[in-house]
Design an enzyme around this catalytic site. Structure first.
Site, PDB file in Angstrom:
ATOM      1  N   GLY A   1       0.814  -1.216   0.000  1.00  0.00           N
ATOM      2  CA  GLY A   1       0.000   0.000   0.000  1.00  0.00           C
ATOM      3  C   GLY A   1       0.841   1.256   0.000  1.00  0.00           C
TER       4      GLY A   1
ATOM      5  N   ASP B   1      10.599  -7.065  -1.634  1.00  0.00           N
ATOM      6  CA  ASP B   1       9.309  -7.600  -1.164  1.00  0.00           C
ATOM      7  C   ASP B   1       9.234  -9.078  -1.523  1.00  0.00           C
ATOM      8  OD1 ASP B   1       6.588  -8.146  -0.517  1.00  0.00           O
ATOM      9  OD2 ASP B   1       6.118  -6.027  -0.790  1.00  0.00           O
TER      10      ASP B   1
ATOM     11  N   LEU C   1      -5.526  -4.977  -4.768  1.00  0.00           N
ATOM     12  CA  LEU C   1      -5.730  -4.048  -5.886  1.00  0.00           C
ATOM     13  C   LEU C   1      -6.541  -2.813  -5.480  1.00  0.00           C
ATOM     14  CD1 LEU C   1      -6.376  -6.545  -8.818  1.00  0.00           C
ATOM     15  CD2 LEU C   1      -4.211  -5.671  -7.938  1.00  0.00           C
TER      16      LEU C   1
ATOM     17  N   CYS D   1      -3.559  -4.191   8.517  1.00  0.00           N
ATOM     18  CA  CYS D   1      -4.583  -3.910   7.500  1.00  0.00           C
ATOM     19  C   CYS D   1      -5.413  -5.125   7.126  1.00  0.00           C
ATOM     20  CB  CYS D   1      -3.945  -3.400   6.218  1.00  0.00           C
ATOM     21  SG  CYS D   1      -3.048  -1.892   6.432  1.00  0.00           S
TER      22      CYS D   1
ATOM     23  N   CYS E   1      -8.283 -19.149   7.554  1.00  0.00           N
ATOM     24  CA  CYS E   1      -9.232 -18.484   8.457  1.00  0.00           C
ATOM     25  C   CYS E   1      -9.931 -17.409   7.642  1.00  0.00           C
ATOM     26  CB  CYS E   1      -8.517 -17.925   9.680  1.00  0.00           C
ATOM     27  SG  CYS E   1      -7.228 -16.733   9.264  1.00  0.00           S
TER      28      CYS E   1
END
Lengths: 77, 365
Positions: free
Chosen positions: B34, B55, B64, B181, B319
């Protein structure tokens, strides 16, 4: 003395408000935190820093100002 | 031909001299999520000559909504590599170096030494403290940004003798006390705002113009459009203790990556022949996963149900969002059970995936 307290991030959720004014008769930031933690027990499990008059201070700092902000760390990215 | 950087060059504060400084700059962005996307987008567009991207994660559809460098075609691709594809199209004159791997205590120091400025767009405390400490050890300025729901923080650490992240928050918070997030959601435009502010700080440092946000924490609230600027004082001991531990820095382990080694994407499970799916949500949670047999073991009672873990096949745990399933992996690892993976996607994506890839009948036990 009336103190305006601002809560940021999830601390606003813990206290159910972004700001409040409380009457405080103590001397140190740590005493103010005691008052807040007994009012909001869930605060005890949270990590946060305290700013007085727009400056981050330690809990041993004397309360001299009327603007206190309490902010948690964020990790999101 | 008009210069690509004309709108910079005609600013008297930048000019050709300033643009040349940008061209010579080497900036490493940690995390292409983000925050990383807008940071990278503006730094590439500005012509930062060497742009590093680290990353380990792959793009999924829930990224997205805010990770604007990626599109549908990027799903399943490594984020650093997918970002480079888009950025190369944006500006092919710059050099973009990708590191499709996690940042660790083993690779951070060597990597940071190659760059002038480090930008933190990571999404967890473990990495943020690693980035801070490696910046202190290599003496690199750190442009910090972090977000929570509708709020963000920005600062510049370790710049011109200024404070570090540990001067603000000395130690990571207790695990699980600050949600991220994927657990709680985030307004898509928020990392766009905070990441753009970080890119702005990078350019100010490179150009030597304006007031760099050092010694100050900027707080932004997207719902009230309010900003608060708080002064941070430097705590010398925080630097000393990091430097004192520097010789053993590369011996440390990042907890999160011990876990994420065992995190897989749905797109990987096609390659696994024999597996059982385990749902660690509580019984009332929706949606139910259908289309494949599912074993239910709520996380709260996982330790009492170890007998349900199969030893002759891979146990794929999921989950609602990939957070509790990761916790399940740590619990199982502590019990010496290693044939388990956490699926990073949540139940609803798993349903979409299963309906597209498997035609097994439902047998939900």
């Amino acid at each position: 003395m009336n103190i305006n307290i601002k809560y940021f991030g999830l601390l606003a959720e813990v206290t159910q408000q972004e700001a409040e004014t409380i009457n405080f008769e103590g001397k140190l930031v740590s005493e103010l935190l005691d008052v807040l933690q007994s009012k909001y027990p869930a605060l005890k499990n949270k990590d946060f820093k305290v700013a007085q008059n727009q400056e981050l201070v330690s809990i041993n700092t004397e309360i001299t100002g009327q603007e206190i902000a309490i902010l948690p760390p964020f990790s999101g990215g | 031909m008009t210069n690509r950087y004309n709108r910079h060059i005609i600013l008297s504060e930048i000019g050709q001299i300033g643009q040349d400084k940008i061209t010579k700059a080497k900036v490493l962005v940690v995390g292409a999520g983000g925050l990383g996307c807008p940071i990278l987008q503006y730094l590439a567009a500005a012509g930062v000559g060497t742009l590093g991207i680290i990353d380990f994660d792959t793009v999924d559809i829930t990224n997205l909504q805010r990770q604007v460098l990626f599109g549908n075609a990027s799903i399943g691709q490594n984020k650093a590599i997918a970002a480079k594809e888009r950025l190369t199209d944006l500006n092919s004159d710059i050099s973009i170096i990708t590191y499709p791997e996690p940042l660790t205590y083993q690779n951070a120091i060597g990597l940071f030494k190659e760059y002038d400025i480090i930008v933190d767009g990571s999404d967890n405390f473990e990495t943020r403290y690693l980035v801070n400490d490696a910046c202190v050890i290599t003496n690199k300025p750190l442009v910090y940004g972090a977000i929570y729901k509708f709020e963000g923080q920005v600062s510049v650490f370790n710049y011109n003798n200024g404070p570090s992240y540990r001067c603000l928050f000395p130690e990571p918070p207790k695990k699980g006390t600050v949600p991220n997030c994927s657990e709680i959601g985030v307004l898509g435009v928020l990392p766009g705002i905070i990441g753009s502010m970080q890119a702005n700080e990078v350019l100010k440092i490179v150009l030597g113009i304006g007031d760099v946000l050092s010694g100050k924490l900027l707080y932004y609230n997207a719902l009230t459009c309010s900003t608060t600027l708080l002064k941070i004082n430097k705590t010398e001991e925080q630097f000393l203790s990091v430097l004192k531990d520097a010789p053993s820095f590369n011996k440390k382990q990042l907890n999160i990556y011990c876990d994420t080694e065992r995190v897989i994407s749905l797109y990987d499970i096609i390659n696994i022949e024999n597996f059982q799916l385990i749902d660690v949500r509580e019984p009332q949670e929706l949606p139910k996963v259908i289309g494949k047999e599912v074993t239910h073991i709520p996380l709260s009672s996982l330790e009492d149900n170890l007998d349900k873990i199969m030893f002759d096949k891979e146990n794929l745990i999921f989950c609602q969002s990939g957070v509790r399933s990761k916790q399940a992996i740590s619990i199982l690892k502590n019990q010496g059970i290693n044939n388990c993976f956490s699926i990073k996607e949540g139940a609803s994506e798993i349903n979409d995936f299963l309906s597209n890839h498997y035609k097994t009948t439902t047998n939900d036990r």
